[in-house]
Design a protein around this motif. Structure first.
Motif, short mmCIF file in Angstrom:
data_model
loop_
_atom_site.label_atom_id
_atom_site.label_comp_id
_atom_site.label_asym_id
_atom_site.label_seq_id
_atom_site.Cartn_x
_atom_site.Cartn_y
_atom_site.Cartn_z
N GLY A 123 -48.23 -8.46 -9.70
CA GLY A 123 -49.44 -7.66 -9.87
C GLY A 123 -49.74 -6.80 -8.65
N ARG A 124 -49.54 -7.36 -7.46
CA ARG A 124 -49.76 -6.58 -6.23
C ARG A 124 -48.78 -5.42 -6.14
NH1 ARG A 124 -50.04 -11.65 -4.04
NH2 ARG A 124 -48.05 -11.40 -2.96
N LEU A 125 -47.53 -5.67 -6.51
CA LEU A 125 -46.52 -4.61 -6.49
C LEU A 125 -46.88 -3.51 -7.49
CD1 LEU A 125 -43.26 -6.71 -6.27
CD2 LEU A 125 -44.08 -5.06 -4.57
N ARG A 126 -47.26 -3.90 -8.69
CA ARG A 126 -47.63 -2.92 -9.71
C ARG A 126 -48.80 -2.08 -9.21
NH1 ARG A 126 -49.40 -6.21 -13.52
NH2 ARG A 126 -51.47 -6.02 -12.66
N GLU A 127 -49.79 -2.72 -8.63
CA GLU A 127 -50.96 -2.00 -8.12
C GLU A 127 -50.58 -1.06 -6.99
OE1 GLU A 127 -54.71 -0.64 -8.19
OE2 GLU A 127 -53.79 -2.00 -9.64
N HIS A 128 -49.69 -1.50 -6.12
CA HIS A 128 -49.23 -0.65 -5.01
C HIS A 128 -48.64 0.66 -5.54
CE1 HIS A 128 -47.20 0.65 -1.36
NE2 HIS A 128 -46.09 0.75 -2.07
N PHE A 129 -47.75 0.55 -6.53
CA PHE A 129 -47.11 1.76 -7.05
C PHE A 129 -48.05 2.59 -7.90
CE2 PHE A 129 -43.39 -0.47 -5.55
CZ PHE A 129 -42.71 0.56 -4.93
N ALA A 130 -48.99 1.95 -8.57
CA ALA A 130 -50.00 2.71 -9.33
C ALA A 130 -50.88 3.51 -8.37
CB ALA A 130 -50.84 1.77 -10.18
N GLU A 131 -51.24 2.91 -7.23
CA GLU A 131 -52.04 3.62 -6.23
C GLU A 131 -51.26 4.78 -5.62
OE1 GLU A 131 -53.44 0.72 -3.42
OE2 GLU A 131 -54.78 -0.21 -4.90
N LYS A 132 -49.96 4.57 -5.35
CA LYS A 132 -49.13 5.65 -4.83
C LYS A 132 -49.05 6.78 -5.86
CE LYS A 132 -45.46 4.92 -2.28
NZ LYS A 132 -45.69 5.35 -0.91
N ALA A 133 -48.96 6.42 -7.13
CA ALA A 133 -48.92 7.44 -8.18
C ALA A 133 -50.22 8.23 -8.22
CB ALA A 133 -48.64 6.78 -9.53
N ALA A 173 -53.16 13.19 -7.17
CA ALA A 173 -54.27 13.89 -6.53
C ALA A 173 -53.77 15.03 -5.65
CB ALA A 173 -55.11 12.91 -5.72
N ALA A 174 -52.58 14.85 -5.08
CA ALA A 174 -51.98 15.88 -4.23
C ALA A 174 -51.16 16.87 -5.06
CB ALA A 174 -51.11 15.24 -3.16
N GLN A 175 -51.21 16.71 -6.37
CA GLN A 175 -50.47 17.56 -7.32
C GLN A 175 -48.96 17.50 -7.08
OE1 GLN A 175 -52.24 21.46 -7.47
NE2 GLN A 175 -54.21 20.65 -8.16
N GLN A 176 -48.49 16.35 -6.68
CA GLN A 176 -47.06 16.11 -6.52
C GLN A 176 -46.58 15.39 -7.79
OE1 GLN A 176 -47.08 13.85 -2.89
NE2 GLN A 176 -47.17 15.68 -1.61
N TRP A 177 -46.43 16.18 -8.83
CA TRP A 177 -46.24 15.63 -10.18
C TRP A 177 -44.97 14.80 -10.31
CZ3 TRP A 177 -50.88 16.13 -11.32
CH2 TRP A 177 -51.60 17.30 -11.09
N GLU A 178 -43.88 15.26 -9.74
CA GLU A 178 -42.63 14.52 -9.87
C GLU A 178 -42.73 13.15 -9.20
OE1 GLU A 178 -37.99 15.18 -8.76
OE2 GLU A 178 -39.13 16.93 -9.42
N ASN A 205 -45.03 10.88 -11.28
CA ASN A 205 -44.33 10.33 -12.44
C ASN A 205 -43.39 9.20 -12.05
OD1 ASN A 205 -45.60 12.03 -14.23
ND2 ASN A 205 -43.95 13.54 -14.26
N GLY A 206 -42.67 9.39 -10.94
CA GLY A 206 -41.75 8.34 -10.48
C GLY A 206 -42.47 7.06 -10.11
N PHE A 207 -43.61 7.20 -9.43
CA PHE A 207 -44.37 6.01 -9.05
C PHE A 207 -44.96 5.31 -10.28
CE2 PHE A 207 -45.06 8.21 -4.78
CZ PHE A 207 -44.08 7.47 -4.15
N SER A 249 -35.65 -3.78 -14.44
CA SER A 249 -34.98 -3.37 -13.21
C SER A 249 -35.59 -2.07 -12.70
CB SER A 249 -33.49 -3.18 -13.49
OG SER A 249 -32.84 -2.77 -12.32
N VAL A 250 -35.77 -1.99 -11.39
CA VAL A 250 -36.35 -0.77 -10.80
C VAL A 250 -35.43 -0.16 -9.76
CG1 VAL A 250 -38.74 -1.45 -11.22
CG2 VAL A 250 -37.65 -2.07 -9.06
#
Length: 109
Positions: free
Chosen positions: A70-80, A85-90, A93-95, A107-108
């Motif tokens: 759950g912490r890992l999922r949240e970390h990557f959701a926050e990075k996304a 917010a910075a309009q870095q769409w690619e 999407n990856g995050f 697998s990731v």
């Protein structure tokens, strides 16, 4: 019965229930250490995600390993969210894809 006991030991690589419990605790601690070191999903086989998945392979309902996932999922959701917010769409999407894969224990890397 003896057959059930044998089947359970074989499915856990011949480990006793006590050995399984010890290995789960060890894997969760390893995952927590990797998380603290920011080794979230790399290098392959030596990261928080792989350690938590290994713990869950031995004990699917382990609360500490599930919390780590759950912490890992949240970390990557926050990075996304930050990338979006910075309009870095690619990157966003990856995050998001990584967060979804983590949620589904796929697998990731």
């Amino acid at each position: 019965d003896k057959v059930t006991g044998l089947r359970n030991r074989v499915s856990r690589n011949g480990m006793t229930p006590e050995q399984v419990a010890e290995e789960v605790v060890r894997k969760v601690a390893e995952g927590d250490a990797h998380f603290a070191d920011r080794k979230y999903i790399t290098p392959k086989g030596d990261n928080a995600y792989d350690a938590y998945r290994e713990a869950l392979a031995l004990q699917a309902d382990n609360e500490a390993a599930l919390a780590g996932i759950g912490r890992l999922r949240e970390h990557f959701a926050e990075k996304a969210d930050g990338a979006r917010a910075a309009q870095q769409w690619e990157s966003a999407n990856g995050f998001f894809e990584t967060a979804i894969a983590i949620s589904n224990l796929r697998s990731v890397n």
